[in-house]
Write a protein that holds these residues in place. Structure first.
Motif, short mmCIF file in Angstrom:
data_model
loop_
_atom_site.label_atom_id
_atom_site.label_comp_id
_atom_site.label_asym_id
_atom_site.label_seq_id
_atom_site.Cartn_x
_atom_site.Cartn_y
_atom_site.Cartn_z
N ALA A 1 48.66 33.76 39.05
CA ALA A 1 49.54 32.68 38.74
C ALA A 1 48.62 31.45 39.23
N HIS A 2 47.43 31.42 39.59
CA HIS A 2 46.49 30.14 39.96
C HIS A 2 46.31 29.51 38.60
N LEU A 3 46.27 30.18 37.40
CA LEU A 3 45.77 29.76 36.38
C LEU A 3 46.51 30.39 35.16
N THR B 1 61.01 34.58 25.64
CA THR B 1 59.63 34.48 26.26
C THR B 1 59.14 35.75 26.92
N TYR B 2 57.58 35.79 27.00
CA TYR B 2 57.09 36.76 27.32
C TYR B 2 55.97 36.25 28.44
N ARG B 3 55.59 37.19 29.20
CA ARG B 3 54.32 37.19 30.09
C ARG B 3 53.39 38.37 30.13
N SER B 4 52.09 37.92 29.93
CA SER B 4 50.95 39.02 30.04
C SER B 4 49.95 38.73 30.99
N VAL B 5 49.28 39.50 31.19
CA VAL B 5 47.87 39.25 32.25
C VAL B 5 46.54 39.43 31.58
N ARG B 6 45.71 38.52 31.73
CA ARG B 6 44.21 38.73 31.30
C ARG B 6 43.34 38.99 32.36
N GLU B 7 42.47 39.97 32.43
CA GLU B 7 41.85 40.22 33.61
C GLU B 7 40.40 40.12 33.43
N GLU B 8 39.78 39.02 34.19
CA GLU B 8 38.34 38.53 34.01
C GLU B 8 38.09 38.15 32.29
N ASN C 1 38.17 27.90 33.53
CA ASN C 1 37.80 27.99 34.65
C ASN C 1 36.77 29.20 34.96
N ALA C 2 35.88 29.30 33.89
CA ALA C 2 34.85 30.68 33.84
C ALA C 2 35.78 32.09 33.83
N PRO C 3 35.20 33.08 33.60
CA PRO C 3 35.79 34.40 33.57
C PRO C 3 36.82 34.49 34.65
N SER C 4 38.03 34.61 34.56
CA SER C 4 39.14 34.72 35.47
C SER C 4 40.29 35.72 34.96
N THR C 5 40.95 36.19 36.06
CA THR C 5 42.21 36.87 35.83
C THR C 5 43.42 35.67 36.01
N PHE C 6 44.17 35.81 34.96
CA PHE C 6 45.18 34.91 34.91
C PHE C 6 46.38 35.40 34.02
#
Length: 271
Positions: A147-149, A181-188, A193-198
């Protein structure tokens, strides 16, 4: 869309995802009106954030800036794609088929919950997404918390369904249009902000929006719908990310395009 652009090719500084290279290739064409000072208040990004006063074609791998009062982002991890933007908000994205990802378009260098976005697309030959697109970032939160990004999309047209493998949130109506609405996660993965999990937040209309008609996106309705599911966007006016400000643009995205294509239209402040 009719070819309204008198193209001026400007050499922009090439930037990587984690840093900006100061080296600049020899300019093929430099227009006297193009090299205005860097945009104020975002000095952190002045190495590759510039202001142009005439219609400009951007072809580099990573470039941001302003054409007139419109901010643009232009990012690709390979392949061949270009963005042409006028000071009046007319724009065109052209891409070649290949195995790469591209996202770019005009808008603003910060997100605004109360912004109303006006736009029209006259041409779309198969973009993965035509979307309001942007980021929120809170550098005070732990990077282990997605959730930070947040990367968000208010889809208008698409050839790929992002609701696959995503968490459903809610269904609501904005300006007479039903969205889910939908939510998904991207890992690295690559980010501002550079490669991140968001997290990725999505609003997807029940039907794709038509070409050749003026459209409106009331962004506050989408922020509220996401929040009702507990999905909060962090700071959308933040210059603390490593690679880009938290921009908000009307974007064209293509990934692994099977063939050449073009999308074109215009964006404006809809308030």
């Amino acid at each position: 869309m009719k070819n309204i652009f008198q193209k001026t090719t400007i050499l922009l500084t090439v930037c990587g995802l984690a840093s900006c290279a100061a080296e600049q290739d020899d300019a093929e064409t430099m227009n006297d009106a193009a090299a205005a000072p860097a945009v104020s208040n975002i000095d952190k990004f002045e190495a590759y954030t510039q202001r142009f006063s005439e219609t400009t074609e951007i072809t580099q791998h990573h470039a941001t800036g302003h054409v007139g009062d419109f901010f643009f982002t232009h990012w690709k991890d390979g392949g061949a794609a270009s963005l042409t933007l006028s000071p009046e908000g007319d724009f065109s994205v052209s891409w070649e088929g290949g195995g790469y990802n591209y996202v770019g378009g005009p808008g603003w260098h910060y997100g605004d919950e109360d912004r109303v976005i006006g736009y029209r697309f006259d041409e779309d030959s198969g973009a993965s997404y035509i979307t309001l697109y942007g980021w929120g970032y809170d550098e005070t939160m732990s990077t282990s918390d997605p959730a930070h990004l947040v990367e968000y999309y208010v889809l208008q047209r698409w050839t790929y369904d992002p609701s696959q493998n995503a968490e459903y949130g809610t269904t609501f109506v904005s300006d007479g249009i039903e969205y889910s609405t939908y939510r998904s996660v991207r890992e690295e993965k690559p980010s501002i902000n550079a490669p991140s999990t968001f997290y990725q937040y999505w609003s997807k209309p029940a039907e794709q929006r038509p070409l050749g008609e003026d459209q409106k996106i009331i962004f506050a309705d989408h922020v509220q719908a996401w929040a009702e599911s507990g999905w909060i966007i962090p700071d959308m006016n933040n210059f603390d990310a490593s690679d880009d400000p938290t921009y908000q643009v009307m974007a064209v995205e293509v990934f692994n395009p099977p063939e050449d294509g073009t999308a074109s239209g215009q964006v404006w402040d809809g308030r």
